[in-house]
Design a protein around this motif. Structure first.
Motif, PDB file in Angstrom:
ATOM      1  N   PRO A 128      89.506 -14.806  76.064  1.00  0.00           N
ATOM      2  CA  PRO A 128      89.730 -16.043  75.505  1.00  0.00           C
ATOM      3  C   PRO A 128      88.310 -16.575  75.044  1.00  0.00           C
ATOM      4  O   PRO A 128      87.500 -16.485  76.048  1.00  0.00           O
ATOM      5  CB  PRO A 128      90.574 -17.004  76.119  1.00  0.00           C
ATOM      6  CG  PRO A 128      90.609 -16.255  77.651  1.00  0.00           C
ATOM      7  CD  PRO A 128      90.438 -14.967  77.438  1.00  0.00           C
ATOM      8  N   LEU A 129      87.937 -16.921  73.888  1.00  0.00           N
ATOM      9  CA  LEU A 129      86.788 -17.487  73.693  1.00  0.00           C
ATOM     10  C   LEU A 129      86.866 -19.093  73.568  1.00  0.00           C
ATOM     11  O   LEU A 129      87.743 -19.581  73.507  1.00  0.00           O
ATOM     12  CB  LEU A 129      86.376 -16.988  72.125  1.00  0.00           C
ATOM     13  CG  LEU A 129      86.395 -15.652  71.993  1.00  0.00           C
ATOM     14  CD1 LEU A 129      86.055 -15.369  70.491  1.00  0.00           C
ATOM     15  CD2 LEU A 129      85.293 -15.045  72.921  1.00  0.00           C
ATOM     16  N   ALA A 130      85.619 -19.623  74.321  1.00  0.00           N
ATOM     17  CA  ALA A 130      85.344 -21.120  74.543  1.00  0.00           C
ATOM     18  C   ALA A 130      84.911 -21.325  72.773  1.00  0.00           C
ATOM     19  O   ALA A 130      84.567 -20.646  72.024  1.00  0.00           O
ATOM     20  CB  ALA A 130      84.218 -21.304  75.403  1.00  0.00           C
ATOM     21  N   LYS A 131      85.080 -22.748  72.555  1.00  0.00           N
ATOM     22  CA  LYS A 131      84.605 -23.503  71.496  1.00  0.00           C
ATOM     23  C   LYS A 131      83.238 -22.975  71.247  1.00  0.00           C
ATOM     24  O   LYS A 131      82.253 -23.152  71.846  1.00  0.00           O
ATOM     25  CB  LYS A 131      84.544 -24.907  71.650  1.00  0.00           C
ATOM     26  CG  LYS A 131      84.394 -25.621  70.223  1.00  0.00           C
ATOM     27  CD  LYS A 131      84.699 -27.122  70.666  1.00  0.00           C
ATOM     28  CE  LYS A 131      84.352 -27.681  69.035  1.00  0.00           C
ATOM     29  NZ  LYS A 131      84.327 -29.246  69.294  1.00  0.00           N
ATOM     30  N   GLY A 132      83.151 -22.505  69.945  1.00  0.00           N
ATOM     31  CA  GLY A 132      81.832 -22.269  69.506  1.00  0.00           C
ATOM     32  C   GLY A 132      81.214 -20.570  69.686  1.00  0.00           C
ATOM     33  O   GLY A 132      80.262 -20.309  69.259  1.00  0.00           O
TER      34      GLY A 132
END
Length: 73
Positions: free
Chosen positions: A6-10
């Motif tokens: 999962p990717l974090a915001k940005g």
């Protein structure tokens, strides 16, 4: 089950690949055609080599100063 992290915001994800169809190969020293099993072994060896190089590169540069340089463009 997805293997994607999962990717974090940005954050963005980048994947590099090169498609190729391999049907035959020639041994450069002998000029003989390689059977598909030997060709598959060579491709596997190459993939393992590249994977090891990427792991070493990431291990050497996965730190805050290098990430700051990368992020600065």
């Amino acid at each position: 089950m997805s293997r994607k992290l999962p990717l974090a915001k940005g954050e963005t994800s980048r994947t590099a690949c090169a498609r190729a169809v391999l049907r035959t190969a020639v041994d450069e020293k002998t000029g003989r055609l390689l059977v598909s099993l030997v060709l598959a072994e060579h491709v596997g060896w190459c993939a393992d080599l590249v994977s090891g190089m990427v792991n070493d590169l990431l291990a050497d540069h996965w730190n805050s100063p290098d990430m700051d340089v990368l992020a600065s463009g």
